[in-house]
Design a protein around this motif. Structure first.
Motif, mmCIF file in Angstrom:
data_model
loop_
_atom_site.group_PDB
_atom_site.id
_atom_site.type_symbol
_atom_site.label_atom_id
_atom_site.label_comp_id
_atom_site.label_asym_id
_atom_site.label_seq_id
_atom_site.Cartn_x
_atom_site.Cartn_y
_atom_site.Cartn_z
ATOM 1 N N PHE A 118 -23.362 69.092 52.595
ATOM 2 C CA PHE A 118 -22.518 69.116 51.397
ATOM 3 C C PHE A 118 -21.057 68.932 51.800
ATOM 4 O O PHE A 118 -20.365 68.059 51.285
ATOM 5 N N CYS A 119 -20.593 69.755 52.724
ATOM 6 C CA CYS A 119 -19.232 69.609 53.262
ATOM 7 C C CYS A 119 -19.100 70.527 54.478
ATOM 8 O O CYS A 119 -19.375 71.722 54.383
ATOM 9 N N ALA A 120 -18.665 69.953 55.604
ATOM 10 C CA ALA A 120 -18.570 70.715 56.855
ATOM 11 C C ALA A 120 -17.224 71.394 57.049
ATOM 12 O O ALA A 120 -17.011 72.047 58.060
ATOM 13 N N GLY A 121 -16.329 71.261 56.086
ATOM 14 C CA GLY A 121 -15.020 71.885 56.233
ATOM 15 C C GLY A 121 -13.944 70.876 56.567
ATOM 16 O O GLY A 121 -14.164 69.669 56.520
ATOM 17 N N LEU A 122 -12.764 71.391 56.931
ATOM 18 C CA LEU A 122 -11.631 70.503 57.113
ATOM 19 C C LEU A 122 -11.767 69.642 58.358
ATOM 20 O O LEU A 122 -12.381 70.040 59.355
ATOM 21 N N ARG A 167 -3.157 71.489 48.457
ATOM 22 C CA ARG A 167 -4.159 70.732 47.708
ATOM 23 C C ARG A 167 -5.481 71.497 47.614
ATOM 24 O O ARG A 167 -6.040 71.665 46.528
ATOM 25 N N LEU A 168 -5.993 71.937 48.782
ATOM 26 C CA LEU A 168 -7.304 72.566 48.801
ATOM 27 C C LEU A 168 -7.307 73.922 48.116
ATOM 28 O O LEU A 168 -8.259 74.281 47.417
ATOM 29 N N GLY A 227 -14.054 74.934 54.474
ATOM 30 C CA GLY A 227 -13.462 74.367 53.266
ATOM 31 C C GLY A 227 -14.485 73.875 52.264
ATOM 32 O O GLY A 227 -14.194 73.787 51.063
ATOM 33 N N GLY A 228 -15.685 73.564 52.735
ATOM 34 C CA GLY A 228 -16.752 73.210 51.810
ATOM 35 C C GLY A 228 -17.128 74.384 50.929
ATOM 36 O O GLY A 228 -17.496 74.212 49.759
#
Length: 258
Positions: A60-64, A83-84, A110-111
């Protein structure tokens, strides 16, 4: 909006925002900007009644993207956090329509910020979650605010400071997820929920969601601002840069305590 990084479509009053930065949707400023633009587009489209955020990839998302903080001045790190942390929170706060994260894979760092910003999280039972920042010399700053509010102090401390991944069953038991469904079906289930939400009165949904956001927000933004400052301070330390370099170079870090 960069269609190379985020795909956007609307079907039957449901907007689907698909993260598409191969291979793991590592968060860069362009990716965050594209996500924010897609959310704003859905917010401003009266034909959209609900929003789903999903991934085009197994993760899904591994972070920054570590290049955001590795060897960079504090001002660049702060630009990313604005932004985040702030822009994403502000956009979700003012959406006026429900948002659902559909997860069928790994979510880290961050995900987790993106997923938790949504009103609901539906996850496949093969999904995993985690806050690995501590292992590369960083802190999961915003989650010092988010996670204890969601799951309580004692449930939150271990994941945040051990950095170990945990499965969907654990995340659900903690109270982090709305639903756990069989692997590969999270997007379909999120679609079912979104269609039910889209069938409600849009004006009642907007007024009700706005009231809900005010009730649960409390002093969230001020607390996040404090943790963001701590993130920037940590990112400028020698130990943080050593941790990031060690991760990239695939070696054990040699922390100095400064």
């Amino acid at each position: 909006m960069s269609t190379d990084l985020v795909r956007y479509s609307v079907t039957d009053q449901i907007a689907e925002i698909v993260l598409d930065r191969a291979p793991v949707n590592a968060l860069s400023i362009p990716l965050i900007d594209a996500l924010l633009a897609a959310l704003a587009k859905a917010r401003d489209d009266d034909a959209v009644r609900a929003v789903i955020i999903s991934s085009a990839h197994k993760v899904f998302c591994a972070g920054l993207d570590l290049d955001i903080v590795r060897g960079k001045p504090a001002i660049e790190t702060k630009t990313f956090l604005e932004r985040l942390y702030f822009a994403l929170n502000d956009t979700q706060y003012r959406m006026g329509k429900p948002t659902i994260a559909a997860i069928d894979g790994a979510v880290r760092a961050g995900g987790m910020t993106i997923a938790i910003s949504c009103d609901m999280i539906v996850a496949g039972d093969g999904s995993t979650f985690g806050y690995p920042e501590i292992d590369v010399g960083l802190i999961p700053a915003i989650h010092f605010v988010q996670l204890p509010r969601l799951v309580g102090k004692h449930q939150a401390f271990g994941p945040l400071f051990l950095g170990e991944p945990f499965d969907a069953a654990t995340a659900f038991r903690m109270g982090l997820l709305s639903e756990v469904v069989p692997k590969g079906t999270a997007l379909a289930r999120a679609g079912e929920i979104a269609r039910k939400l889209a069938a409600k009165s849009p004006i009642v949904m907007k007024i009700g969601r706005d009231a809900f956001m005010r009730a649960v927000d409390a002093d969230f933004r001020r607390s996040v601002e404090n943790t963001a400052e701590s993130f920037v301070v940590v990112a400028s330390t020698e130990d943080c840069q050593e941790g990031l370099n060690a991760f990239v170079e695939k070696r054990a870090p040699n922390y100095k305590g400064r």
